[in-house]
Design a protein around this motif. Structure first.
Motif, PDB file in Angstrom:
ATOM      1  N   GLU A  52       0.810  -1.218   0.000  1.00  0.00           N
ATOM      2  CA  GLU A  52       0.000   0.000   0.000  1.00  0.00           C
ATOM      3  C   GLU A  52       0.843   1.268   0.000  1.00  0.00           C
ATOM      4  N   LYS A  53       2.012   1.222   0.639  1.00  0.00           N
ATOM      5  CA  LYS A  53       2.853   2.415   0.721  1.00  0.00           C
ATOM      6  C   LYS A  53       4.283   2.047   0.349  1.00  0.00           C
ATOM      7  N   LEU A  54       4.869   2.839  -0.523  1.00  0.00           N
ATOM      8  CA  LEU A  54       6.240   2.616  -0.974  1.00  0.00           C
ATOM      9  C   LEU A  54       7.014   3.920  -0.855  1.00  0.00           C
ATOM     10  N   ASP A  55       8.162   3.842  -0.174  1.00  0.00           N
ATOM     11  CA  ASP A  55       9.005   5.017   0.067  1.00  0.00           C
ATOM     12  C   ASP A  55      10.406   4.714  -0.451  1.00  0.00           C
ATOM     13  N   LEU A  56      10.826   5.423  -1.493  1.00  0.00           N
ATOM     14  CA  LEU A  56      12.143   5.237  -2.094  1.00  0.00           C
ATOM     15  C   LEU A  56      12.922   6.539  -1.968  1.00  0.00           C
ATOM     16  N   CYS A  57      14.010   6.489  -1.212  1.00  0.00           N
ATOM     17  CA  CYS A  57      14.830   7.677  -0.989  1.00  0.00           C
ATOM     18  C   CYS A  57      16.295   7.334  -1.215  1.00  0.00           C
ATOM     19  N   GLN A  58      16.932   8.042  -2.122  1.00  0.00           N
ATOM     20  CA  GLN A  58      18.337   7.836  -2.448  1.00  0.00           C
ATOM     21  C   GLN A  58      18.594   6.389  -2.846  1.00  0.00           C
ATOM     22  N   CYS A  59      17.856   5.926  -3.827  1.00  0.00           N
ATOM     23  CA  CYS A  59      18.027   4.588  -4.396  1.00  0.00           C
ATOM     24  C   CYS A  59      18.464   4.758  -5.850  1.00  0.00           C
ATOM     25  N   PRO A  60      19.743   4.954  -6.102  1.00  0.00           N
ATOM     26  CA  PRO A  60      20.205   5.287  -7.454  1.00  0.00           C
ATOM     27  C   PRO A  60      20.086   4.152  -8.451  1.00  0.00           C
ATOM     28  N   SER A  61      19.917   2.905  -7.993  1.00  0.00           N
ATOM     29  CA  SER A  61      19.862   1.758  -8.907  1.00  0.00           C
ATOM     30  C   SER A  61      18.451   1.422  -9.363  1.00  0.00           C
TER      31      SER A  61
ATOM     32  N   VAL B  68       9.025   9.285  -3.678  1.00  0.00           N
ATOM     33  CA  VAL B  68      10.245   9.102  -4.457  1.00  0.00           C
ATOM     34  C   VAL B  68      11.118  10.334  -4.243  1.00  0.00           C
ATOM     35  N   GLU B  69      12.309  10.127  -3.696  1.00  0.00           N
ATOM     36  CA  GLU B  69      13.211  11.239  -3.383  1.00  0.00           C
ATOM     37  C   GLU B  69      14.636  10.887  -3.778  1.00  0.00           C
ATOM     38  N   SER B  70      15.243  11.771  -4.533  1.00  0.00           N
ATOM     39  CA  SER B  70      16.650  11.632  -4.941  1.00  0.00           C
ATOM     40  C   SER B  70      16.905  10.302  -5.637  1.00  0.00           C
ATOM     41  N   CYS B  71      16.029   9.926  -6.551  1.00  0.00           N
ATOM     42  CA  CYS B  71      16.190   8.731  -7.378  1.00  0.00           C
ATOM     43  C   CYS B  71      16.409   9.203  -8.814  1.00  0.00           C
ATOM     44  N   ALA B  72      17.667   9.213  -9.239  1.00  0.00           N
ATOM     45  CA  ALA B  72      18.033   9.864 -10.497  1.00  0.00           C
ATOM     46  C   ALA B  72      17.516   9.137 -11.723  1.00  0.00           C
ATOM     47  N   LYS B  73      17.146   7.852 -11.614  1.00  0.00           N
ATOM     48  CA  LYS B  73      16.732   7.080 -12.785  1.00  0.00           C
ATOM     49  C   LYS B  73      15.218   6.967 -12.938  1.00  0.00           C
ATOM     50  N   ILE B  74      14.472   7.540 -12.029  1.00  0.00           N
ATOM     51  CA  ILE B  74      13.012   7.484 -12.111  1.00  0.00           C
ATOM     52  C   ILE B  74      12.507   8.733 -12.808  1.00  0.00           C
ATOM     53  N   GLY B  75      11.662   8.517 -13.832  1.00  0.00           N
ATOM     54  CA  GLY B  75      11.194   9.638 -14.629  1.00  0.00           C
ATOM     55  C   GLY B  75       9.715   9.583 -14.932  1.00  0.00           C
TER      56      GLY B  75
ATOM     57  N   ILE C 169       1.119  11.310  -3.143  1.00  0.00           N
ATOM     58  CA  ILE C 169       2.323  11.225  -3.972  1.00  0.00           C
ATOM     59  C   ILE C 169       3.292  12.313  -3.537  1.00  0.00           C
ATOM     60  N   SER C 170       4.556  11.922  -3.360  1.00  0.00           N
ATOM     61  CA  SER C 170       5.602  12.868  -2.975  1.00  0.00           C
ATOM     62  C   SER C 170       6.818  12.622  -3.853  1.00  0.00           C
ATOM     63  N   ILE C 171       7.239  13.660  -4.588  1.00  0.00           N
ATOM     64  CA  ILE C 171       8.381  13.543  -5.491  1.00  0.00           C
ATOM     65  C   ILE C 171       9.326  14.703  -5.205  1.00  0.00           C
ATOM     66  N   LYS C 172      10.588  14.367  -4.960  1.00  0.00           N
ATOM     67  CA  LYS C 172      11.570  15.393  -4.625  1.00  0.00           C
ATOM     68  C   LYS C 172      12.905  15.075  -5.275  1.00  0.00           C
ATOM     69  N   ASP C 173      13.490  16.074  -5.896  1.00  0.00           N
ATOM     70  CA  ASP C 173      14.854  15.992  -6.417  1.00  0.00           C
ATOM     71  C   ASP C 173      15.035  14.795  -7.352  1.00  0.00           C
ATOM     72  N   CYS C 174      14.158  14.663  -8.330  1.00  0.00           N
ATOM     73  CA  CYS C 174      14.268  13.639  -9.367  1.00  0.00           C
ATOM     74  C   CYS C 174      14.403  14.362 -10.706  1.00  0.00           C
ATOM     75  N   PRO C 175      15.595  14.443 -11.262  1.00  0.00           N
ATOM     76  CA  PRO C 175      15.825  15.296 -12.447  1.00  0.00           C
ATOM     77  C   PRO C 175      15.093  14.835 -13.695  1.00  0.00           C
ATOM     78  N   LEU C 176      14.700  13.566 -13.781  1.00  0.00           N
ATOM     79  CA  LEU C 176      14.021  13.066 -14.975  1.00  0.00           C
ATOM     80  C   LEU C 176      12.515  13.284 -14.938  1.00  0.00           C
TER      81      LEU C 176
END
Length: 741
Positions: A316-325, A346-353, A370-377
């Protein structure tokens, strides 16, 4: 019959061959010793020298035969010891120490042939518990425990047939290999237990130790009661404790105790930390998992998230923070397999777009937060994909440090009909137009809480538009909005008729006129006003026209605003007659003259007052407070008020009957003040702090003991005149109280 000259030699040769081939016949029959026997007559015909020669040859042959026979027996015994319990070659079974023949008629013969028969009595074949390894030329004994020689496939089949959770937990303690195998068994792969009365009774006696079985597999009879996985257990792994072995142990241990419901992994080590293998163990053993948080777990990638998606459909809840892979691939798998997903961070996950966010918006109809932070894509397409679905019920959105434009805010304004909480921060590419469109789109009718931080697009015009477009807005927080001025704040206060809480932090263009104007025009619902580090406020006496007071305001917090002085405080105090909570921490510019009007104008009585850091206040303020609000005051913080003396404590002891939290840190109180405080017969203090009071000494110990009848917390830190021995005695007396020294 005449004998030829060569007869003795012939007879000697025949006799010798006869004796060598059949030596046992000398003892088992009368062939040689009977007088009428052929062998005895042949022996008598020979001369004495020939008889001696024949006997010599006989004993020599017998000696070599018995030596050969003994050697054969030793080899047979050694070979039997090196054979497994049963070796099948063709159709014949060989057993150590028993017969080599399957025919019962031949069971008494070990070796048979034209030259030799050896008798071995038949017996029951023995079991050999030690394993043996077959080499090309010989058999070698494996000294390892027998069960360790089993391949993983065999051991897997054994372990999945264990009857209950207690047995599986016990087996998991055997070795890491067993633990990893047990954790790889899915719920659907666990073999059922046969229904029986004994199993039913044991299940009733110990329900919590029975293994839960997936509801999708019909493996439990109606008579047998099993605990289903409710998923109420919570586990958190941090730092060095976050390893694959720990996750495997969690997967096995929680399966029989209600099921794992929430798992949090933080700051996993890169060398021995959590990998995709550990996540797969959770996916196999914890189908009841509902909440998963991965913070700074660099070794977990799409493979691990795919396992979660396939094994934890209840997520039900997924929290991904600083998971570069982790990339879009893993998040798309979650969207396709976890339809119950309600919250995603989703926070600081560079490959999620954008692609994965579009899949989430399309395949997760129950998504509410939904929470999205610092994801450049992540861009406008991703935000639009989350909100544009007709079935979207998103109620909480948090977008920070993203490269989105005015288009995303326009989408929010048009399609955010279900949004109740909106947080926007660090959106440098969003202009005034974006916020203006979001407000005028009239789609945020349900919005109740709005927080905007470090957004250049927030100006007086856009702020007023949002006030008009959000009729149900109750909480507004503006942080570091440098283009908001007094005019915009007052216009917003007039437009937002439902506003209950207004917080301004580091909005440096707002002055005291904006604060006073907001209080006067906010309507009848504003309950809380908070100002933090607003450097634009200056303590200037302004001849303002007659303003209507704000009777609805209950809480006033003005912290660390150095320009807010006595004049400003006097004006605000007159506009807020119904205050209950006052926080003026860090306002070293206010004096008794500024605070007394506020105390006198409060009609309902103050309950919580925080004056920490107000170094210019004196006993006069405390005396007035005790006199006017002593019957309602519950909390008083005077930390750092160096002009407060024992006189204030006397007034508190006499008037503040409901006070339970008192902070006198760094005040100019003495032992006399503590003694006066302890004399308050109706005083019911629970928390007292005299930290940094240099004039309080060991003489206050009796008074503190008296106060200790009701105290739960006492802070004596940095009281240099109080000895350690006195504190130890005090601890023995006040065993219920938590004392800091």
């Amino acid at each position: 019959m005449a004998m030829t000259p060569h007869a003795p030699n012939i007879y000697s040769s025949l006799s010798l061959a006869f004796l060598i081939i059949f030596p046992h016949s000398l003892y088992s029959s009368s062939l040689f010793f009977c007088p009428n026997s052929l062998g005895f007559q042949m022996f008598l015909i020979l001369s004495s020298s020939s008889q001696q020669q024949l006997l010599h040859c006989f004993f020599t042959a017998a000696f070599f035969f018995f030596f050969f026979f003994f050697f054969v027996i030793v080899l047979a015994i050694q070979s039997c010891r090196c054979l497994p319990s049963s070796i099948t070659v063709g159709d014949d079974d060989f057993y150590p120490g028993g017969s080599f023949h399957t025919n019962p008629m031949d069971s008494g013969v070990l070796f048979s042939g034209s030259c030799m028969d050896v008798y071995c009595p038949p017996r029951k074949r023995s079991r050999i518990t030690a394993p043996y390894i077959f080499r090309e030329d010989k058999l070698e004994v494996d000294n390892r425990p027998s069960v360790d020689v089993l391949p993983d496939e065999c051991l897997f089949e054994i372990l999945r047939r264990l009857p209950g959770g207690q047995e599986r937990s016990s087996c998991a303690r055997v070795s890491k290999r067993w633990l990893m195998l047990l954790s790889s068994i899915r719920r659907t792969e666990i073999c059922p237990r046969k229904s029986s009365q004994s199993l039913n009774e044991s299940s009733k006696l110990d329900k919590e130790l029975t293994a839960p079985v997936s509801a999708d597999v019909e493996m439990i009879s109606a008579e047998e009661r099993e605990i289903r996985s409710d998923g109420y257990l919570t586990r958190c792994l941090e730092g060095k404790k976050a390893t694959d072995i720990s996750l495997a142990a969690i997967a096995v241990g929680t399966s029989s105790r209600g099921g794992l419901g929430k798992l949090s992994i933080r700051e996993s080590s890169s060398s021995r930390g959590v990998t995709n293998l550990g996540i797969s163990k959770i996916a196999h053993g914890c189908p009841s998992l509902r909440v998963l948080s991965l913070w700074n777990v660099s070794a977990v990638g799409d493979e691990g998230l795919l396992e979660i998606a396939q094994g934890c459909h209840m997520l039900e809840k997924l929290d991904l923070c600083q998971c570069p892979s982790i990339s879009d691939k893993g998040l798309i798998a979650i969207a396709e397999n976890c339809p119950n997903l309600t919250a995603l961070t989703v926070e600081s996950c560079a490959k999620i777009g954008n692609e994965s966010l579009q899949a989430i918006g399309r395949l997760c109809p129950k998504l509410q937060s939904i929470s999205i932070k610092d994801c450049p894509l992540v861009g406008d397409q991703g935000v639009a994909g989350l909100l544009s679905s007709s079935t979207s019920i998103l109620s909480k959105i948090k977008l920070q440090s993203l490269y989105i434009t005015d288009f995303s805010l326009a989408v929010i304004g048009h399609y955010g009909k279900a949004i109740t909480s909106l947080i926007l921060g660090g959106l440098q590419n969003v202009s005034e137009k974006g916020f203006w469109v979001m407000g005028n789109a009239k789609g945020l009718q349900a919005l109740m809480s709005l927080t905007i931080t470090s957004c250049r697009g927030i100006t007086d015009v856009s702020l007023e538009a949002m006030g008009k477009g959000c009729p149900n807005l109750k909480q507004m927080c503006l942080r570091k909005c440098c283009f908001v001025s007094d005019n915009g704040l007052i216009a917003f206060a007039k437009a937002a008729g439902s506003l209950e809480s207004l917080q301004l932090e580091e909005c440096n263009r707002v002055t005291q006129l904006g604060v006073i104007g907001s209080l006067s025009n906010c309507g009848s619902k504003l309950k809380s006003l908070s100002l933090v580090k607003c450097m634009g406020i200056k303590d200037i006496v302004v001849g303002a026209p007659m303003l209507s007071p704000c009777y609805s305001l209950r809480s006033l917090s003005i912290r660390n605003c150095p320009g807010f002085g006595s004049a400003s405080m006097a004006m605000v105090g007159k506009l807020c007659p119904q205050l209950h909570h006052v926080d003026l921490s860090g306002l070293d510019g206010i004096t008794d003259a500024g605070l007394l009007p506020l105390l006198e104008s409060c009609e309902t009585g103050l309950a919580k007052v925080n004056l920490s850091g107000c170094s210019n206040l004196t006993d006069e303020v405390v005396l007035a407070m005790a006199r006017l609000h002593g019957e309602t005051l519950e909390l008083l913080n005077l930390d750092g008020c160096r002009k407060i003396t024992d006189a204030s404590l006397v007034a508190i002891a006499d008037n503040c009957l409901l006070l339970n939290d008192l902070d006198l840190s760094k005040c100019a109180i003495t032992d006399s003040g503590i003694a006066a405080l302890s004399c308050g017969e109706k005083l019911n203090l629970q928390i007292l702090s005299v930290s940094g009071c240099s004039k309080v000494s060991n003489k206050s110990m009796p008074s503190l003991c008296k106060l200790g009848k009701t105290l739960l917390g006492l802070n004596l830190q940095h009281c240099n005149k109080i000895s350690s021995s006195s504190v130890e005695l005090l601890m023995e007396s006040l065993w219920r109280c938590d004392i800091l020294f």
